[in-house]
Design a protein around this motif. Structure first.
Motif, PDB file in Angstrom:
ATOM      1  N   LEU A  25      -3.230   9.224   0.912  1.00 31.75           N
ATOM      2  CA  LEU A  25      -3.218   8.113  -0.044  1.00 31.75           C
ATOM      3  C   LEU A  25      -2.645   6.853   0.590  1.00 31.75           C
ATOM      4  CD1 LEU A  25      -2.230   9.921  -3.371  1.00 31.75           C
ATOM      5  CD2 LEU A  25      -4.454   8.936  -2.769  1.00 31.75           C
ATOM      6  N   ARG A  26      -1.605   7.002   1.414  1.00 32.25           N
ATOM      7  CA  ARG A  26      -1.073   5.825   2.125  1.00 32.25           C
ATOM      8  C   ARG A  26      -2.137   5.226   3.030  1.00 32.25           C
ATOM      9  NH1 ARG A  26       3.695   8.913   2.219  1.00 32.25           N
ATOM     10  NH2 ARG A  26       3.201   9.736   4.265  1.00 32.25           N
ATOM     11  N   ARG A  43      -9.181   8.612  -0.126  1.00 33.19           N
ATOM     12  CA  ARG A  43      -8.641   8.990  -1.441  1.00 33.19           C
ATOM     13  C   ARG A  43      -9.354  10.239  -1.962  1.00 33.19           C
ATOM     14  NH1 ARG A  43      -8.671   5.123  -6.655  1.00 33.19           N
ATOM     15  NH2 ARG A  43      -7.102   6.172  -7.920  1.00 33.19           N
ATOM     16  N   GLY A  44     -10.668  10.322  -1.720  1.00 29.59           N
ATOM     17  CA  GLY A  44     -11.400  11.528  -2.096  1.00 29.59           C
ATOM     18  C   GLY A  44     -10.909  12.745  -1.326  1.00 29.59           C
ATOM     19  N   GLU A  45     -10.629  12.554  -0.036  1.00 26.37           N
ATOM     20  CA  GLU A  45     -10.097  13.655   0.787  1.00 26.37           C
ATOM     21  C   GLU A  45      -8.731  14.088   0.256  1.00 26.37           C
ATOM     22  OE1 GLU A  45      -8.859  14.630   5.412  1.00 26.37           O
ATOM     23  OE2 GLU A  45     -10.117  12.877   5.005  1.00 26.37           O
ATOM     24  N   ALA A  46      -7.908  13.127  -0.148  1.00 24.05           N
ATOM     25  CA  ALA A  46      -6.595  13.458  -0.720  1.00 24.05           C
ATOM     26  C   ALA A  46      -6.756  14.332  -1.950  1.00 24.05           C
ATOM     27  CB  ALA A  46      -5.833  12.177  -1.066  1.00 24.05           C
ATOM     28  N   ALA A  47      -7.738  14.009  -2.785  1.00 29.38           N
ATOM     29  CA  ALA A  47      -7.980  14.798  -3.998  1.00 29.38           C
ATOM     30  C   ALA A  47      -8.390  16.223  -3.647  1.00 29.38           C
ATOM     31  CB  ALA A  47      -9.052  14.115  -4.844  1.00 29.38           C
ATOM     32  N   GLU A  48      -9.251  16.370  -2.631  1.00 28.96           N
ATOM     33  CA  GLU A  48      -9.675  17.719  -2.247  1.00 28.96           C
ATOM     34  C   GLU A  48      -8.514  18.516  -1.660  1.00 28.96           C
ATOM     35  OE1 GLU A  48     -12.728  19.974   0.787  1.00 28.96           O
ATOM     36  OE2 GLU A  48     -13.465  18.202  -0.283  1.00 28.96           O
ATOM     37  N   PRO A  81       0.799  -1.228   0.000  1.00 25.86           N
ATOM     38  CA  PRO A  81       0.000   0.000   0.000  1.00 25.86           C
ATOM     39  C   PRO A  81       0.829   1.275   0.000  1.00 25.86           C
ATOM     40  CG  PRO A  81      -0.198  -1.161   2.100  1.00 25.86           C
ATOM     41  CD  PRO A  81       0.537  -2.067   1.176  1.00 25.86           C
ATOM     42  N   ASP A  82       1.944   1.279   0.705  1.00 22.37           N
ATOM     43  CA  ASP A  82       2.764   2.494   0.736  1.00 22.37           C
ATOM     44  C   ASP A  82       3.419   2.749  -0.618  1.00 22.37           C
ATOM     45  OD1 ASP A  82       1.975   2.658   3.352  1.00 22.37           O
ATOM     46  OD2 ASP A  82       3.938   2.202   4.202  1.00 22.37           O
ATOM     47  N   ARG A  83       3.886   1.688  -1.252  1.00 18.70           N
ATOM     48  CA  ARG A  83       4.477   1.819  -2.590  1.00 18.70           C
ATOM     49  C   ARG A  83       3.440   2.321  -3.586  1.00 18.70           C
ATOM     50  NH1 ARG A  83       8.167   2.741  -6.384  1.00 18.70           N
ATOM     51  NH2 ARG A  83       8.214   1.249  -8.085  1.00 18.70           N
ATOM     52  N   GLU A 122       0.978   6.697  -6.803  1.00 23.37           N
ATOM     53  CA  GLU A 122      -0.176   7.526  -7.146  1.00 23.37           C
ATOM     54  C   GLU A 122       0.120   8.999  -6.894  1.00 23.37           C
ATOM     55  OE1 GLU A 122      -4.947   8.006  -6.888  1.00 23.37           O
ATOM     56  OE2 GLU A 122      -4.010   6.104  -6.368  1.00 23.37           O
ATOM     57  N   THR A 123       0.808   9.305  -5.819  1.00 23.14           N
ATOM     58  CA  THR A 123       1.195  10.695  -5.571  1.00 23.14           C
ATOM     59  C   THR A 123       2.028  11.224  -6.733  1.00 23.14           C
ATOM     60  OG1 THR A 123       1.194  10.293  -3.175  1.00 23.14           O
ATOM     61  CG2 THR A 123       2.347  12.264  -3.954  1.00 23.14           C
TER      62      THR A 123
END
Length: 197
Positions: free
Chosen positions: A182-183, A149-154, A10-12, A17-18
């Motif tokens: 994202l992690r 993931r949605g929060e990361a996008a915002e 997941p971290d990779r 993705e970042t």
């Protein structure tokens, strides 16, 4: 038997993705393609040829979608077939509808475009529906991963808007938070996929 797409770090995947998001917003399609390729290999474990073609389809769709910004009444649906083609190449179980998955992937992109800076919750809901379709799990099983993931996008969108250097700048004030969210999202997804159903 391991569920499709569950065998990933997941971290990779979050770091990749970042990097993808940075490349997308900095208008660097070659870098986006490279990070997508690595991300596909990390999560789907398909052959290099399949990963290469999938990455081509998705980079094309993402770049063309990005170019519609500011268009009046853009036809977003035209990007769904390339997204679905990519998903089909990933070896999803036969019971998964790749066309529907492609539409749901595109939907979370469109939600962010239509709502703007406050799209985190709606994007998270759309990502949850995407995960539910891909992994054939109830939405509540993958809702936390979708929400994060949605929060990361915002956070990314608000940060880039507030950054004097704009979306192509270093983004030191927001990219670390995006990466952490994202992690957390991919860690949550990994746990959900590991649970027996």
């Amino acid at each position: 038997m391991t569920r499709w797409g569950a065998d990933f770090d997941p971290d990779r995947l979050a770091d990749l993705e970042t990097a993808m998001w940075k490349a997308y917003y900095r208008k660097q399609p070659t870098r986006l393609y490279g990070y997508l390729l690595k991300g596909i290999r990390e999560q789907a474990h398909v052959s290099w040829p399949r990963a290469i073609v999938t990455s081509l389809f998705w980079t094309k769709a993402a770049a063309q979608f990005g170019n519609t910004f500011g268009e009046e009444n853009p036809d977003y649906d035209r990007f769904a077939p390339d997204i679905a083609r990519g998903y089909r190449l990933l070896g999803l179980p036969a019971s998964v509808d790749a066309e529907e998955v492609g539409r749901r992937e595109l939907r979370w992109w469109v939600v962010r475009r239509e709502i703007g800076l406050a799209a985190g919750e709606a994007a998270g809901d759309a990502i949850t529906r995407l995960y539910s379709a891909i992994y054939q799990l109830p939405e509540d099983a993958v809702a936390e991963a979708g929400r994060l993931r949605g929060e990361a996008a915002e956070v990314r969108d608000r940060g880039a808007t507030d950054d004097p250097a704009g979306p192509r700048g270093r983004g030191a004030a927001y990219w670390p938070t995006v990466a952490k969210l994202l992690r957390d999202s991919y860690r949550s997804l990994k746990v959900s996929l590991a649970e027996p159903r």
